[in-house]
Motif scaffolding. Structure first.
Motif, PDB file in Angstrom:
ATOM      1  N   ILE A 282     -16.801   6.797   4.004  1.00 16.98           N
ATOM      2  CA  ILE A 282     -17.752   7.913   3.982  1.00 16.98           C
ATOM      3  C   ILE A 282     -17.004   9.245   3.873  1.00 16.98           C
ATOM      4  O   ILE A 282     -16.031   9.478   4.581  1.00 16.98           O
ATOM      5  CB  ILE A 282     -18.609   7.925   5.263  1.00 16.98           C
ATOM      6  N   THR A 283     -17.488  10.116   2.985  1.00 20.93           N
ATOM      7  CA  THR A 283     -16.983  11.483   2.892  1.00 20.93           C
ATOM      8  C   THR A 283     -18.122  12.441   3.199  1.00 20.93           C
ATOM      9  O   THR A 283     -19.188  12.370   2.585  1.00 20.93           O
ATOM     10  CB  THR A 283     -16.434  11.786   1.485  1.00 20.93           C
ATOM     11  N   LEU A 284     -17.901  13.322   4.184  1.00 22.38           N
ATOM     12  CA  LEU A 284     -18.891  14.309   4.579  1.00 22.38           C
ATOM     13  C   LEU A 284     -18.492  15.675   4.031  1.00 22.38           C
ATOM     14  O   LEU A 284     -17.327  16.074   4.126  1.00 22.38           O
ATOM     15  CB  LEU A 284     -18.993  14.391   6.098  1.00 22.38           C
ATOM     16  N   SER A 285     -19.448  16.404   3.487  1.00 22.12           N
ATOM     17  CA  SER A 285     -19.188  17.761   3.013  1.00 22.12           C
ATOM     18  C   SER A 285     -20.411  18.623   3.302  1.00 22.12           C
ATOM     19  O   SER A 285     -21.460  18.124   3.702  1.00 22.12           O
ATOM     20  CB  SER A 285     -18.856  17.768   1.513  1.00 22.12           C
ATOM     21  N   GLY A 286     -20.272  19.925   3.070  1.00 21.61           N
ATOM     22  CA  GLY A 286     -21.350  20.860   3.376  1.00 21.61           C
ATOM     23  C   GLY A 286     -20.828  22.010   4.205  1.00 21.61           C
ATOM     24  O   GLY A 286     -19.614  22.158   4.407  1.00 21.61           O
ATOM     25  N   GLU A 287     -21.735  22.828   4.746  1.00 19.66           N
ATOM     26  CA  GLU A 287     -21.356  23.993   5.536  1.00 19.66           C
ATOM     27  C   GLU A 287     -22.196  24.057   6.803  1.00 19.66           C
ATOM     28  O   GLU A 287     -23.425  24.017   6.748  1.00 19.66           O
ATOM     29  CB  GLU A 287     -21.552  25.274   4.716  1.00 19.66           C
ATOM     30  N   LEU A 288     -21.513  24.160   7.949  1.00 22.53           N
ATOM     31  CA  LEU A 288     -22.183  24.250   9.236  1.00 22.53           C
ATOM     32  C   LEU A 288     -21.725  25.503   9.973  1.00 22.53           C
ATOM     33  O   LEU A 288     -20.764  26.162   9.575  1.00 22.53           O
ATOM     34  CB  LEU A 288     -21.884  23.004  10.084  1.00 22.53           C
ATOM     35  N   GLU A 289     -22.402  25.789  11.083  1.00 20.57           N
ATOM     36  CA  GLU A 289     -22.096  27.011  11.827  1.00 20.57           C
ATOM     37  C   GLU A 289     -21.023  26.807  12.882  1.00 20.57           C
ATOM     38  O   GLU A 289     -20.207  27.694  13.132  1.00 20.57           O
ATOM     39  CB  GLU A 289     -23.375  27.544  12.485  1.00 20.57           C
ATOM     40  N   TRP A 290     -21.000  25.624  13.509  1.00 19.98           N
ATOM     41  CA  TRP A 290     -20.083  25.393  14.621  1.00 19.98           C
ATOM     42  C   TRP A 290     -19.219  24.153  14.402  1.00 19.98           C
ATOM     43  O   TRP A 290     -19.639  23.174  13.781  1.00 19.98           O
ATOM     44  CB  TRP A 290     -20.848  25.220  15.935  1.00 19.98           C
TER      45      TRP A 290
ATOM     46  N   TYR B  10     -18.343  21.981  16.691  1.00 20.33           N
ATOM     47  CA  TYR B  10     -18.857  20.812  17.401  1.00 20.33           C
ATOM     48  C   TYR B  10     -19.871  20.046  16.562  1.00 20.33           C
ATOM     49  O   TYR B  10     -20.012  18.826  16.691  1.00 20.33           O
ATOM     50  CB  TYR B  10     -19.462  21.213  18.747  1.00 20.33           C
ATOM     51  N   GLN B  11     -20.557  20.751  15.655  1.00 25.64           N
ATOM     52  CA  GLN B  11     -21.493  20.073  14.758  1.00 25.64           C
ATOM     53  C   GLN B  11     -20.749  19.209  13.744  1.00 25.64           C
ATOM     54  O   GLN B  11     -21.180  18.097  13.416  1.00 25.64           O
ATOM     55  CB  GLN B  11     -22.357  21.112  14.031  1.00 25.64           C
ATOM     56  N   LYS B  12     -19.619  19.721  13.267  1.00 26.11           N
ATOM     57  CA  LYS B  12     -18.783  18.946  12.335  1.00 26.11           C
ATOM     58  C   LYS B  12     -18.279  17.680  13.008  1.00 26.11           C
ATOM     59  O   LYS B  12     -18.306  16.598  12.418  1.00 26.11           O
ATOM     60  CB  LYS B  12     -17.616  19.814  11.862  1.00 26.11           C
ATOM     61  N   ASP B  13     -17.812  17.823  14.244  1.00 25.11           N
ATOM     62  CA  ASP B  13     -17.307  16.678  14.995  1.00 25.11           C
ATOM     63  C   ASP B  13     -18.421  15.687  15.288  1.00 25.11           C
ATOM     64  O   ASP B  13     -18.230  14.474  15.199  1.00 25.11           O
ATOM     65  CB  ASP B  13     -16.667  17.160  16.295  1.00 25.11           C
ATOM     66  N   ALA B  14     -19.599  16.182  15.612  1.00 25.62           N
ATOM     67  CA  ALA B  14     -20.741  15.317  15.899  1.00 25.62           C
ATOM     68  C   ALA B  14     -21.145  14.519  14.664  1.00 25.62           C
ATOM     69  O   ALA B  14     -21.512  13.346  14.760  1.00 25.62           O
ATOM     70  CB  ALA B  14     -21.922  16.144  16.399  1.00 25.62           C
ATOM     71  N   ALA B  15     -21.071  15.145  13.493  1.00 24.38           N
ATOM     72  CA  ALA B  15     -21.414  14.463  12.246  1.00 24.38           C
ATOM     73  C   ALA B  15     -20.472  13.288  12.003  1.00 24.38           C
ATOM     74  O   ALA B  15     -20.908  12.182  11.643  1.00 24.38           O
ATOM     75  CB  ALA B  15     -21.359  15.444  11.082  1.00 24.38           C
ATOM     76  N   ARG B  16     -19.189  13.521  12.219  1.00 23.07           N
ATOM     77  CA  ARG B  16     -18.210  12.444  12.034  1.00 23.07           C
ATOM     78  C   ARG B  16     -18.458  11.303  13.014  1.00 23.07           C
ATOM     79  O   ARG B  16     -18.497  10.129  12.622  1.00 23.07           O
ATOM     80  CB  ARG B  16     -16.785  12.987  12.219  1.00 23.07           C
TER      81      ARG B  16
ATOM     82  N   THR C 158     -13.927  10.626   6.027  1.00 20.89           N
ATOM     83  CA  THR C 158     -13.230  11.859   5.688  1.00 20.89           C
ATOM     84  C   THR C 158     -14.205  13.008   5.879  1.00 20.89           C
ATOM     85  O   THR C 158     -15.302  13.001   5.303  1.00 20.89           O
ATOM     86  CB  THR C 158     -12.735  11.847   4.227  1.00 20.89           C
ATOM     87  N   ASN C 159     -13.811  13.986   6.696  1.00 24.43           N
ATOM     88  CA  ASN C 159     -14.716  15.078   7.047  1.00 24.43           C
ATOM     89  C   ASN C 159     -14.292  16.375   6.363  1.00 24.43           C
ATOM     90  O   ASN C 159     -13.363  17.046   6.788  1.00 24.43           O
ATOM     91  CB  ASN C 159     -14.731  15.267   8.569  1.00 24.43           C
TER      92      ASN C 159
ATOM     93  N   ALA D  43     -12.669  20.683  23.617  1.00 25.26           N
ATOM     94  CA  ALA D  43     -13.310  21.772  24.357  1.00 25.26           C
ATOM     95  C   ALA D  43     -13.147  23.093  23.615  1.00 25.26           C
ATOM     96  O   ALA D  43     -14.068  23.910  23.561  1.00 25.26           O
ATOM     97  CB  ALA D  43     -12.716  21.873  25.763  1.00 25.26           C
ATOM     98  N   ALA D  44     -11.971  23.296  23.023  1.00 20.90           N
ATOM     99  CA  ALA D  44     -11.732  24.511  22.256  1.00 20.90           C
ATOM    100  C   ALA D  44     -12.589  24.542  20.996  1.00 20.90           C
ATOM    101  O   ALA D  44     -13.174  25.579  20.642  1.00 20.90           O
ATOM    102  CB  ALA D  44     -10.252  24.616  21.892  1.00 20.90           C
ATOM    103  N   PHE D  45     -12.692  23.400  20.315  1.00 26.03           N
ATOM    104  CA  PHE D  45     -13.501  23.316  19.110  1.00 26.03           C
ATOM    105  C   PHE D  45     -14.977  23.568  19.395  1.00 26.03           C
ATOM    106  O   PHE D  45     -15.707  24.102  18.553  1.00 26.03           O
ATOM    107  CB  PHE D  45     -13.354  21.937  18.467  1.00 26.03           C
ATOM    108  N   ASN D  46     -15.418  23.181  20.579  1.00 23.22           N
ATOM    109  CA  ASN D  46     -16.833  23.319  20.924  1.00 23.22           C
ATOM    110  C   ASN D  46     -17.244  24.754  21.240  1.00 23.22           C
ATOM    111  O   ASN D  46     -18.435  25.053  21.337  1.00 23.22           O
ATOM    112  CB  ASN D  46     -17.179  22.428  22.122  1.00 23.22           C
TER     113      ASN D  46
END
Length: 218
Positions: free
Chosen positions: A110-118, A120-126, A139-140, A200-203
């Motif tokens: 799976i390859t994820l792409s797009g644009e998010l605000e935070w 933690y959302q990117k990490d949650a998607a993965r 691949t994120n 924690a820093a990423f969030n």
């Protein structure tokens, strides 16, 4: 200082302690605190569980992972089936704006792409898609939308998050912020603690990149 033999035994005990891991199918060699893993599992989720369990072992400084995935026939999925499952999983996740994520699947990867605000959302998607049946890897490539938050405010939020965490020794970590980037330095006791600090820093709102220079000492 713990010896490689002691670390290896703790790894084997940790894997045996995990009910979702077939430890007899995994080979472990430890050299200078780095664990070399070999063997095979039946799913990507099992592979993740093994690595996650070993990161909790004190004295492990790194992991060289050579585990292969050999699916049972009932776990085989087409790329279309995997993509549909991933789309539904993202749609059900309340923290992820699903209309901003593009999902591509090629031979189970799976390859994820797009644009998010935070971040933690990117990490949650993965994390949402990597445990799906049939997935061989993720691949994120999700990027971030620029926001205007002062670096001092970012640092304050990260420091508070460290202080709240039971896994992180906040006194041993220094936080530096420049624009939307964070640099972590200091000492931690395990890979799990190092990754907990990074997460924690990423969030924290406004963080797009984390340079994790924490050293593992036990």
């Amino acid at each position: 200082m713990r010896t490689d033999a002691q670390i290896k035994q703790d790894i084997l005990d940790q894997l045996e302690f995990q009910p979702n891991i077939e430890e007899t199918k995994i080979g472990v060699v430890v050299k200078d605190g780095v664990a070399l893993l070999t063997g095979s599992v039946f799913s990507y989720a099992s592979k993740i569980a093994i690595v996650k369990a070993i990161k909790k072992v004190a004295g492990v400084k790194g992991i060289a992972e050579g585990i292969k995935i050999g699916y049972m026939s009932n776990l085989n999925k087409t790329d279309t089936e995997i993509a549909n499952s991933a789309i539904k999983a993202i749609e059900w996740h309340t923290s992820i704006p699903n209309n901003k994520i593009i999902i591509e699947v090629d031979n189970g990867w799976i390859t994820l792409s797009g644009e998010l605000e935070w971040a933690y959302q990117k990490d949650a998607a993965r994390r949402t898609v990597e445990y799906l049946s049939g997935v061989k890897g993720v691949t994120n490539h999700i990027t971030f939308k620029q926001t205007s938050i002062h670096p001092k405010d970012i640092k304050k939020k990260i420091t508070k998050a460290f202080e709240r965490s039971a896994m992180i020794d906040a006194l041993g970590i220094a936080v530096e912020t420049t624009d939307h980037a964070v640099k972590l330095t200091g000492k931690v006791r395990s890979i799990a603690e190092k990754e907990a600090a990074q997460k924690a820093a990423f969030n924290a709102p406004g963080v797009y990149a984390v340079q994790n220079e924490l050293k593992i000492e036990y």
